[in-house]
Design a protein around this motif. Structure first.
Motif, PDB file in Angstrom:
ATOM      1  N   ARG A 171      -4.080  -4.998   3.837  1.00 23.88           N
ATOM      2  CA  ARG A 171      -3.530  -3.691   4.160  1.00 23.88           C
ATOM      3  C   ARG A 171      -2.007  -3.765   4.183  1.00 23.88           C
ATOM      4  NH1 ARG A 171      -7.999  -3.439   2.959  1.00 23.88           N
ATOM      5  NH2 ARG A 171      -9.705  -2.309   3.970  1.00 23.88           N
ATOM      6  N   LEU A 172      -1.385  -2.737   3.653  1.00 28.28           N
ATOM      7  CA  LEU A 172       0.075  -2.667   3.584  1.00 28.28           C
ATOM      8  C   LEU A 172       0.568  -1.471   4.384  1.00 28.28           C
ATOM      9  CD1 LEU A 172       0.519  -3.332  -0.256  1.00 28.28           C
ATOM     10  CD2 LEU A 172       0.854  -4.977   1.596  1.00 28.28           C
ATOM     11  N   PRO A 173       1.755  -1.550   4.977  1.00 35.05           N
ATOM     12  CA  PRO A 173       2.303  -0.422   5.734  1.00 35.05           C
ATOM     13  C   PRO A 173       2.891   0.636   4.800  1.00 35.05           C
ATOM     14  CG  PRO A 173       3.846  -2.234   5.777  1.00 35.05           C
ATOM     15  CD  PRO A 173       2.620  -2.756   5.058  1.00 35.05           C
ATOM     16  N   LEU A 174       2.056   1.078   3.860  1.00 33.97           N
ATOM     17  CA  LEU A 174       2.464   2.049   2.849  1.00 33.97           C
ATOM     18  C   LEU A 174       1.366   3.095   2.708  1.00 33.97           C
ATOM     19  CD1 LEU A 174       3.728  -0.483   0.134  1.00 33.97           C
ATOM     20  CD2 LEU A 174       5.177   0.966   1.559  1.00 33.97           C
ATOM     21  N   PRO A 175       1.698   4.295   2.249  1.00 34.77           N
ATOM     22  CA  PRO A 175       0.684   5.342   2.101  1.00 34.77           C
ATOM     23  C   PRO A 175      -0.411   4.942   1.105  1.00 34.77           C
ATOM     24  CG  PRO A 175       2.906   6.257   1.964  1.00 34.77           C
ATOM     25  CD  PRO A 175       3.058   4.774   1.898  1.00 34.77           C
ATOM     26  N   SER A 176      -1.637   5.324   1.412  1.00 31.33           N
ATOM     27  CA  SER A 176      -2.746   5.015   0.506  1.00 31.33           C
ATOM     28  C   SER A 176      -2.604   5.723  -0.831  1.00 31.33           C
ATOM     29  CB  SER A 176      -4.079   5.384   1.155  1.00 31.33           C
ATOM     30  OG  SER A 176      -4.128   6.769   1.448  1.00 31.33           O
ATOM     31  N   VAL A 177      -1.872   6.837  -0.873  1.00 31.04           N
ATOM     32  CA  VAL A 177      -1.652   7.518  -2.149  1.00 31.04           C
ATOM     33  C   VAL A 177      -0.803   6.667  -3.091  1.00 31.04           C
ATOM     34  CG1 VAL A 177      -1.936   9.870  -1.300  1.00 31.04           C
ATOM     35  CG2 VAL A 177       0.323   8.773  -1.182  1.00 31.04           C
ATOM     36  N   ASP A 178      -0.105   5.669  -2.531  1.00 34.56           N
ATOM     37  CA  ASP A 178       0.723   4.772  -3.338  1.00 34.56           C
ATOM     38  C   ASP A 178       0.043   3.435  -3.654  1.00 34.56           C
ATOM     39  OD1 ASP A 178       2.986   6.413  -3.627  1.00 34.56           O
ATOM     40  OD2 ASP A 178       3.769   5.798  -1.677  1.00 34.56           O
ATOM     41  N   VAL A 179      -0.738   2.904  -2.695  1.00 36.83           N
ATOM     42  CA  VAL A 179      -1.285   1.546  -2.858  1.00 36.83           C
ATOM     43  C   VAL A 179      -2.785   1.469  -2.621  1.00 36.83           C
ATOM     44  CG1 VAL A 179       0.904   0.441  -2.296  1.00 36.83           C
ATOM     45  CG2 VAL A 179      -0.756   0.917  -0.458  1.00 36.83           C
ATOM     46  N   GLY A 180      -3.447   2.585  -2.371  1.00 36.43           N
ATOM     47  CA  GLY A 180      -4.878   2.557  -2.174  1.00 36.43           C
ATOM     48  C   GLY A 180      -5.279   1.706  -0.993  1.00 36.43           C
ATOM     49  N   ALA A 181      -6.259   0.823  -1.199  1.00 32.40           N
ATOM     50  CA  ALA A 181      -6.757  -0.039  -0.127  1.00 32.40           C
ATOM     51  C   ALA A 181      -5.771  -1.129   0.260  1.00 32.40           C
ATOM     52  CB  ALA A 181      -8.079  -0.678  -0.544  1.00 32.40           C
ATOM     53  N   GLY A 182      -4.766  -1.366  -0.583  1.00 35.04           N
ATOM     54  CA  GLY A 182      -3.768  -2.401  -0.287  1.00 35.04           C
ATOM     55  C   GLY A 182      -3.658  -3.416  -1.400  1.00 35.04           C
ATOM     56  N   LEU A 183      -3.115  -4.579  -1.074  1.00 33.63           N
ATOM     57  CA  LEU A 183      -2.846  -5.639  -2.043  1.00 33.63           C
ATOM     58  C   LEU A 183      -4.103  -6.471  -2.287  1.00 33.63           C
ATOM     59  CD1 LEU A 183      -0.967  -7.409  -3.779  1.00 33.63           C
ATOM     60  CD2 LEU A 183      -0.289  -8.594  -1.662  1.00 33.63           C
ATOM     61  N   VAL A 184      -4.552  -6.527  -3.538  1.00 37.04           N
ATOM     62  CA  VAL A 184      -5.749  -7.284  -3.897  1.00 37.04           C
ATOM     63  C   VAL A 184      -5.593  -8.749  -3.462  1.00 37.04           C
ATOM     64  CG1 VAL A 184      -4.921  -7.879  -6.238  1.00 37.04           C
ATOM     65  CG2 VAL A 184      -7.376  -7.720  -5.768  1.00 37.04           C
ATOM     66  N   GLN A 185      -6.700  -9.331  -2.984  1.00 42.66           N
ATOM     67  CA  GLN A 185      -6.693 -10.707  -2.497  1.00 42.66           C
ATOM     68  C   GLN A 185      -7.837 -11.505  -3.103  1.00 42.66           C
ATOM     69  OE1 GLN A 185      -4.279 -11.995   0.347  1.00 42.66           O
ATOM     70  NE2 GLN A 185      -3.403 -10.489  -1.072  1.00 42.66           N
TER      71      GLN A 185
END
Length: 405
Positions: free
Chosen positions: A389-403
């Protein structure tokens, strides 16, 4: 920007009425076999007809075997862009003048306040993207997983891939699969590059995956829906678990997704094939310009990938999930200053774009598929659940950074 069309039309059949739909087309239109291309596995046909004839298909009828008709479009390999979002295209004289103008300023700024990310991230052994996504900590290699990359082809002579299991086919008339552009080779390198590259850093993720290189874009970087669909059908017919597409066309605010690509992606998911696509590079956030996710990544059943930089901030050029009907960002991956393989004689190149983020997700999806045995929608769900999870809007990064697993 008005989409570039070819004059042909895509016809979507009901999944259980493909033969009936093909028969209806043959009875309705007077066309030669060269004017019609049918994709039985996908339930789609491409026809060259006068648009005035389309009304006779009566697709509004609940008994019709035809669900939708759309103009065939041209799609593009998403261009290399700078981290600031501008396409790289400036003159040498301009660069010299710019250099002279900012030399004094830049010298004064290079101090202890220099970017901490650049000071911390050491890429001498492994690219920053593989570090940020925990690929270097994973024990998986994509063994037994088939990954299709549909792009400008692949440099079959690249020394980092000698001995690898590569299946290649061109769907571009008059051009073989050998990559004359570089974009496809770069994407394949990130998704499936060697564990022991000739020159460090390590840049590849699923180094034991089976590579399916489909040339659906020309050496000039463009291709039609017909070529893309041929590549998708070929990949599914060959049992590919993941399809990576760093290609697309810009969309407009308020524009809905393609019903035909959505149906194809949904049918692919049911068969266990996950389609991953680049969200697009049309934004320029530093100038206050944010554009919607492009086609076909804007389909709800295609995993749309945004780009982030080394500081885990959304890339200036990355599009946003601003359209209400589809068009969401699903996940993010490294897409700024990404080093990977390139066509000879250069061997390697560092470029930026959501095109570079997409194969990160495809390669990591292969690792998860190997680790868990999951495919299709279940694999998608796992990628979203395991993302950082990233401290960014989901409209920009969705679920977050793939791992990686």
């Amino acid at each position: 920007m008005t989409p570039q069309t070819t004059g042909k039309y895509l016809i979507l059949f009901r999944e259980d009425s493909v033969a009936e739909g093909v028969q209806l087309l043959s009875e309705t239109f007077t066309t030669s076999s060269s004017d019609t291309l049918t994709f039985g596995e996908l339930g789609v046909a491409v026809v060259a007809v006068d648009p005035t004839q389309l009304s006779s298909l009566n697709i509004a009828s609940p008994d019709s075997p035809i669900l939708a008709v759309e103009p065939e479009q041209v799609l593009y390999a998403l261009q290399d862009v700078t981290p600031e979002g501008a396409i790289v295209s400036v003159s040498v004289d301009y660069l010299r003048g710019y250099r002279d103008a900012v030399t004094t300023l830049s010298d004064s700024l290079i101090s202890s306040d220099q970017s901490q990310a650049e000071a911390v991230i050491d890429e001498s052994a492994v690219t920053w993207g593989l570090q940020a996504t925990e690929v270097t900590q994973s024990k998986y290699s994509g063994a037994g997983i088939k990954v299709a990359v549909l792009d400008t082809g692949f440099d079959l002579t690249h020394p980092d891939f000698l001995g690898r299991n590569v299946t290649a086919k061109s769907f571009v008339e008059g051009q073989d699969v050998q990559d004359g552009n570089g974009h496809g080779t770069h994407c394949i390198g990130t998704a499936c590059g060697s564990k022991t590259p000739g020159v460090l850093p390590l840049y590849g993720i699923a180094y034991n995956a089976e590579i399916y290189a489909g040339k659906v874009l020309s050496n000039e970087g463009s291709g039609t829906d017909s070529q893309i669909l041929q590549g998708i059908e070929w990949a599914i017919a060959n049992g590919c678990d993941i399809i990576s597409m760093s290609l697309g066309a810009a969309t407009q605010p308020g524009q809905s997704y393609s019903r035909i690509y959505e149906a194809i992606a949904k049918r692919a998911l049911k068969r266990g094939t996950l389609i991953v696509a680049a969200a697009g590079n049309e934004s320029n956030r530093s100038a206050g310009i944010i554009r919607p996710v492009g086609r076909p990544a804007n389909c709800p059943s295609i995993l749309a990938v945004a780009a982030i930089d080394v500081q885990l901030q959304v890339a200036s050029f990355s599009t946003q999930g601003i359209n209400p009907k589809g068009g969401q960002i699903d996940i993010a991956a490294p897409g700024v200053k990404v080093r990977s393989s390139w066509i000879l004689p250069l061997h390697y190149r560092t470029i930026s774009g959501t095109s570079m983020a997409t194969p990160h997700v495809a390669g990591i999806a292969a690792l998860h598929a190997e680790a868990t045995g999951l495919r299709g929608q279940e694999l998608w769900n796992l990628l979203a659940k395991s993302a950082q999870r990233l401290p960014l809007p989901s409209v920009d990064v969705g679920a977050g950074l793939v791992q990686a697993p």
